[in-house]
Design an enzyme around this catalytic site. Structure first.
Site: not given
Length: 224
Positions: A17, A19
């Site tokens: 991922d 953020d």
């Protein structure tokens, strides 16, 4: 090949991922969402802000302003939000999640491929990675435009694994959000949860394969 065969780590590829996993932007996104909502007479609660993590912006808009929000309004709001995020990313200090640079170097040395799977737009993902000097290290990316269903649907990670040519079951998904962990698990991957955004007990309830504070305290090693 089964994950971990002749290797000290039980995976053949890593799906990141963005953020909260690569770049620490949680507070930045909260400021954007709160500014946007307050301008429209709504004050989001801490729980509502936390729930934005891993969720597509359009879904947050519908949750906050009603499921009957017109598609044209959603598009206009998303354009405004994306511009606000880009401005913040371009002008505010940002930092990498501790240990991520070293972990990427260890993966490179071990010959482990990786890809990005994020709910962010392609432009914002590029800007975030560039701010950390990591853009060239992530040639394989699946961003918001490449998927039709957001997390917890596994589409983003299924496509990221396919782009690497690795079975999802041979991948580890690294996530910081509840929805992201559910997406990784639904894809059939093992999951490493980082407690950079959600409390450890909340992440633990999602039954990740591993749980760590950040990349400095991983429960496995890819170093020779």
């Amino acid at each position: 090949m089964q994950p971990g065969t002749s290797r000290p780590y039980p995976f053949d590829a890593v799906l990141f991922d963005l953020d909260g996993v690569i770049i620490d932007t949680t507070a930045l996104y909260y400021r954007v969402w709160e500014t946007f909502a307050r301008a429209r007479g709504r004050v989001p609660t801490p729980a509502e802000l936390l729930a934005t993590n891993g969720r597509r912006g359009s879904e947050t808009l519908q949750a906050w302003f009603g499921p009957g929000l017109a598609e044209s309004d959603i598009a206009a709001h998303m354009h405004e939000l994306d511009a606000m995020v880009r401005h913040q990313l371009a002008t505010e200090p940002v930092s990498a999640v501790p240990g991520v640079h070293r972990f990427l170097e260890e993966l490179r040395r071990a010959g482990v491929p990786w890809a990005l799977g994020t709910s962010a737009t392609a432009a914002n993902a590029e800007l975030a990675l560039s701010r950390l000097g990591l853009s060239e290290l992530f040639p394989v990316r699946v961003t918001a435009a490449e998927v039709t269903r957001g997390k917890p649907d596994p589409e983003v990670y299924l496509k990221a694994a396919a782009a690497l040519g690795v079975a999802p079951s041979a991948c580890v998904v690294i996530e910081d959000s509840v929805l992201g962990l559910r997406a990784g698990r639904a894809a059939g991957a093992r999951c490493l949860a980082l407690s950079t955004t959600f409390p450890r007990d909340v992440l633990s309830n999602e039954d990740p394969t591993w749980l760590a504070e950040d990349f400095r305290s991983l429960p496995f090693s890819v170093s020779p």
